[in-house]
Design an enzyme around this catalytic site. Structure first.
Site, PDB file in Angstrom:
ATOM      1  N   SER A 103     -20.930  49.399  34.948  1.00 33.96           N
ATOM      2  CA  SER A 103     -21.152  50.696  35.592  1.00 33.96           C
ATOM      3  C   SER A 103     -19.900  51.120  36.357  1.00 33.96           C
ATOM      4  CB  SER A 103     -22.398  50.613  36.473  1.00 33.96           C
ATOM      5  OG  SER A 103     -22.851  51.888  36.858  1.00 33.96           O
ATOM      6  N   ASP A 130     -21.923  49.549  30.017  1.00 34.17           N
ATOM      7  CA  ASP A 130     -22.803  50.657  30.368  1.00 34.17           C
ATOM      8  C   ASP A 130     -22.190  51.684  31.310  1.00 34.17           C
ATOM      9  OD1 ASP A 130     -25.529  50.693  29.044  1.00 34.17           O
ATOM     10  OD2 ASP A 130     -25.992  51.672  30.934  1.00 34.17           O
ATOM     11  N   HIS A 181     -29.889  49.734  31.886  1.00 36.33           N
ATOM     12  CA  HIS A 181     -28.540  49.886  32.437  1.00 36.33           C
ATOM     13  C   HIS A 181     -27.989  48.569  32.985  1.00 36.33           C
ATOM     14  CE1 HIS A 181     -25.130  51.690  34.410  1.00 36.33           C
ATOM     15  NE2 HIS A 181     -25.593  51.424  35.620  1.00 36.33           N
TER      16      HIS A 181
END
Length: 287
Positions: free
Chosen positions: A107, A131, A260
Site C-alpha cells: 500500500s 496492492d 488489500h
C-alpha cells in the site's frame, strides 16, 4: 545507525536508523542480502514479522516504521508526500551499508518503494509492490480517508483496541490483529490507549497518496513484481490491468484468499514470492 550485532533468524534486533530528516525505528531478522519492508497507512514495521520470519534464514530482513508511524520521529520538514517518504527509504537503504536492497512495500509502502527506486536505482536491486498501483479510483481514497479518520481516537484498554481492529479488518487473522494492537498503541492521557500513528500525519499521508504514481512507475528501471490481492477493493481489476498495460515488462501476480491486506492475510505465499523475486534480483544468490 548503531553497530549491527549478529542477528539470529528467530531473534529480532530493534534499533533506530538516523537520517537527516528522521529517526526511524527498525526491526530486523536474519543475515544475508538485504530486504527492506515498508508497511501501509497506520501500520508499523511489526506487521511484516510473519513474512520476515519465513525469509530470515536466507536474507537480512529489515522493516521500518515509516514517517508519522509507530516509534519513528521527524526532525524536520513535516512532509508526507512521495518524495519525502522515498528519501527516508533511500537514506535507510544507504545506512544499511549492505549494497543494493530489494524493497518490499504494501500500500503506502509500495508507493514509497516505487518512488524510491525511481529516484535512486543505484541503491535498489528490485521492488515488490503489493496492492498499490496507479489508476486507483478517487472513491477508494475517499473511503480510506474515512477509515483513517475513524481511527483517530483513544481506547479504554487492549480489549477495546482488539475489538475495533477486528471490525476494521474483518479478514485479518487473529495473530495479525493482536500484532497491530500490541505494537500500534501506547498509553496516553488518563491511561487511555492512543494510536502511535499520528492522526495529523495520517491525514497528510492520505492526501499524498492521491498523487499520480504513473510517472514514477514509468521511470522505474529496476526489476519489479506487482502483486494484487484477488479480492482487493483498493486496487480494482481494472486498475491492475491498466498498470500492467503501462508496464507490460513487469511481472504481475494475483494472490488468492486476500483482499488489500495481502501480507498479513497470506504471509506464506507473499514470502515465497518475495524470496523467489529476491533470488533473481540478487543474481540467484540469497547470501
Amino acid at each position: 545507525m548503531s553497530r549491527r550485532p549478529e542477528v539470529a533468524a528467530a531473534v529480532a534486533w530493534e534499533h533506530r536508523v538516523e537520517t537527516p530528516a528522521a529517526s526511524l525505528f527498525a526491526v530486523e531478522l536474519g543475515q544475508g542480502r538485504p530486504l527492506l519492508f515498508l508497511h501501509g497507512v497506520t501500520a508499523s514495521a511489526f506487521v511484516w514479522r510473519p513474512v520476515m520470519e519465513r525469509l530470515s534464514g536466507r536474507y537480512r530482513a529489515v522493516a521500518i516504521d515509516q514517517r508519522g508511524h509507530g516509534r519513528s520521529t521527524l526532525r524536520r520538514d513535516g512532509r508526507f508526500d512521495a518524495g519525502a517518504c522515498a528519501r527516508d527509504v533511500t537514506d535507510v537503504a544507504a545506512a544499511l551499508r549492505a549494497g543494493p536492497v530489494v524493497l518490499v512495500g504494501h500500500s503506502l509502502g509500495a508507493r514509497n518503494a516505487i518512488a524510491a527506486a525511481a529516484a535512486r536505482p543505484d541503491l535498489v536491486a528490485g521492488v515488490v509492490a503489493i496492492d498499490f498501483t496507479p489508476f486507483i479510483a478517487p472513491a477508494v481514497f475517499d473511503a480510506l480517508d474515512a477509515r483513517v479518520a475513524g481511527g483517530a481516537r483513544t481506547f479504554r484498554d487492549a480489549a477495546e483496541v482488539t475489538a475495533y481492529l477486528s471490525e476494521r479488518y474483518p479478514r485479518l487473522p487473529s495473530d495479525a490483529v493482536a500484532r497491530r494492537a500490541r505494537h500500534g498503541y501506547a498509553p496516553g492521557a488518563q491511561g487511555r490507549l492512543r494510536p502511535l500513528a499520528d492522526p495529523r500525519a495520517m491525514l497528510a499521508t492520505c492526501v499524498g497518496l492521491r498523487a499520480d504514481l504513473a510517472p514514477d512507475l514509468t521511470a522505474l528501471s529496476v526489476p519489479a513484481l506487482l502483486v494484487r490481492g484477488a479480492d482487493s477493493a483498493f486496487v480494482s481489476p481494472a486498475a491492475f490491468e491498466a498498470t500492467r498495460a503501462l508496464r507490460p515488462d513487469l511481472r504481475a501476480v494475483v494472490v488468492a484468499g486476500a483482499d488489500h491486506y495481502v501480507p498479513e492475510e497470506q504471509p506464506g505465499p507473499v514470502a515465497q514470492l518475495v524470496g523467489e523475486f529476491a533470488a533473481e534480483a540478487f543474481g540467484g544468490r540469497g547470501n
